[in-house]
Design a protein around this motif. Structure first.
Motif, short mmCIF file in Angstrom:
data_model
loop_
_atom_site.label_atom_id
_atom_site.label_comp_id
_atom_site.label_asym_id
_atom_site.label_seq_id
_atom_site.Cartn_x
_atom_site.Cartn_y
_atom_site.Cartn_z
N MET A 47 0.88 -1.25 0.00
CA MET A 47 -0.03 -0.08 0.04
C MET A 47 0.69 1.16 -0.09
SD MET A 47 -3.07 -0.91 2.54
CE MET A 47 -4.27 -2.18 2.36
N SER A 48 0.36 2.36 -0.61
CA SER A 48 1.05 3.56 -0.39
C SER A 48 0.75 4.13 0.90
CB SER A 48 0.34 4.54 -1.63
OG SER A 48 -0.91 4.68 -1.26
N GLU A 50 -0.61 7.29 1.55
CA GLU A 50 -1.90 7.72 1.52
C GLU A 50 -2.77 6.68 1.85
OE1 GLU A 50 0.31 7.95 -1.10
OE2 GLU A 50 0.67 10.04 -0.87
N GLN A 51 -2.74 5.66 1.35
CA GLN A 51 -3.86 4.35 1.80
C GLN A 51 -3.43 4.00 3.09
OE1 GLN A 51 -2.49 1.81 -1.25
NE2 GLN A 51 -4.44 1.91 -2.37
N ILE A 52 -2.41 4.07 3.53
CA ILE A 52 -1.85 3.55 5.09
C ILE A 52 -2.64 4.67 6.10
CG2 ILE A 52 -0.09 3.30 6.73
CD1 ILE A 52 1.47 1.93 4.45
N LYS A 54 -5.28 6.77 5.43
CA LYS A 54 -6.69 6.63 5.08
C LYS A 54 -7.02 5.40 6.40
CE LYS A 54 -7.89 8.25 0.78
NZ LYS A 54 -8.15 8.11 -0.44
N LEU A 55 -6.12 4.21 6.29
CA LEU A 55 -6.64 2.99 7.11
C LEU A 55 -6.36 3.46 8.56
CD1 LEU A 55 -5.30 0.07 5.47
CD2 LEU A 55 -7.53 0.25 5.79
N TYR A 58 -9.18 5.40 9.62
CA TYR A 58 -10.49 4.56 9.78
C TYR A 58 -10.28 3.50 11.11
CZ TYR A 58 -13.72 0.60 8.86
OH TYR A 58 -14.60 -0.18 8.98
#
Length: 326
Positions: A47-48, A50-52, A54-55, A58
């Motif tokens: 994952m990038s 940015e994705q990390i 967001k997680l 979350y």
């Protein structure tokens, strides 16, 4: 009486809140990484940033623990316990299925240990110093120091491996569809786990009942009853049991916590798919939502047992109610 019940309910609610908070913050302080636990190391590495990020948002990793606990507690109170990471199902559904398998097992062991412990304790106390007392007390002392998992292995080896008269594990026969499982199948698979829990739960009840019964048999009113010509059986029923029934009842409901604790080890030995095995699986697998749900529900059942004992004690003995009101 209403004030007495209300006070005990408030106390139980406060204790349950404290247990929930302690369990939540202990899990939060554990070295488990929520992202690695929920997403997986391999998927996380691909994952990038940015994705990390967001997680992390979350899963609330950047949220203060107190705020996360309040949010979790609100959802839990509404019945939303989250989703199990291992079973991929709602935690409430997983607990209901596992608890259904465990309740009859623990309930059977609870009833057998209570009845047998009371009976053996009365016999030992009424015959203090005699052969029956020495045998029963020796048995209670031995079982009190016997680990539940060791006893489970011994019973499994004797009755399932050597004699082959009982199943070796699980709660239903292997390879049989749910519709084809009969009541006798469930009983046969539950005999050894229930027997193990019953044997390990006897010792405290026996020893406590024995002491109370021995004190009653040495009291002045029992000596007076003997002088009036009452038989030993009449003395035990009229005077002995009347004085030990309240402490025995309280100890019986308090033993629910011991039954729960023993079921965790026993269910692991017999591969019994109950709430105890689910707790171990959740702990080893990092299933935080399921582990927290099982902790809170188990604590609620234990506290409910103690609450029932307190209320029954207050119903029988008015002095308890007056003391609570004061």
């Amino acid at each position: 009486m209403p004030w007495f019940i209300l006070k005990n309910l408030i106390r139980m609610a406060v204790l349950l809140l404290l247990v929930s908070a302690a369990a939540f913050f202990l899990v939060s302080a554990s070295p488990l990484d929520p992202l690695k636990t929920n997403v997986g190391q391999t998927a996380l590495g691909s994952m990038s940033q940015e994705q990390i990020a967001k997680l992390e948002e979350y899963w609330g990793m950047n949220t203060p623990p107190v705020e996360r606990f309040v949010s979790w507690a609100k959802d839990f109170f509404r019945g939303d316990m989250g989703t199990s990471l291992l079973y991929r199902q709602p935690v409430s559904h997983v607990i209901s299925v596992k608890l259904k398998d465990s309740l009859w097992l623990m309930g059977t062991a609870w009833l057998i240990s209570g009845a047998a412990g009371l009976l053996l304790g009365v016999v030992a106390g009424a015959n203090r110093g005699k052969t029956a007392d020495k045998v029963i007390t020796g048995y209670a002392l031995v079982t009190a120091s016997t680990p539940a998992f060791w006893l489970a292995l011994v019973l499994l080896m004797i009755f399932a491996v050597w004699l082959k008269v009982l199943p070796i594990g699980l709660s239903v026969p292997i390879g049989v569809e749910a519709a084809g499982v009969t009541v006798s199948d469930r009983i046969a698979h539950g005999i050894l786990p229930a027997l193990t829990l019953s044997i390990t739960g006897l010792s405290n009840i026996i020893l406590h009942t024995r002491e109370k019964m021995a004190e009653a048999m040495e009291s002045d009113y029992v000596l007076f009853a003997k002088a009036r010509g009452e038989s030993e059986g009449q003395i035990i029923l009229r005077h002995g049991l009347r004085n030990i029934i309240l402490p025995a009842m309280t100890l019986q409901f308090a033993s629910i916590s011991e039954i729960f604790g023993g079921s965790v080890l026993v269910e692991q030995v017999f591969s019994y798919p109950g709430i105890g095995q689910a707790a171990v699986t959740a702990g080893l697998g990092g299933d935080v939502p399921l582990l927290l749900g099982i902790t809170v529900i188990s604590a609620a059942i234990v506290f409910a047992g103690n609450f029932t004992a307190n209320v029954l004690y207050g119903v029988v003995d008015p002095r308890i109610r007056r003391r609570a009101k004061a």
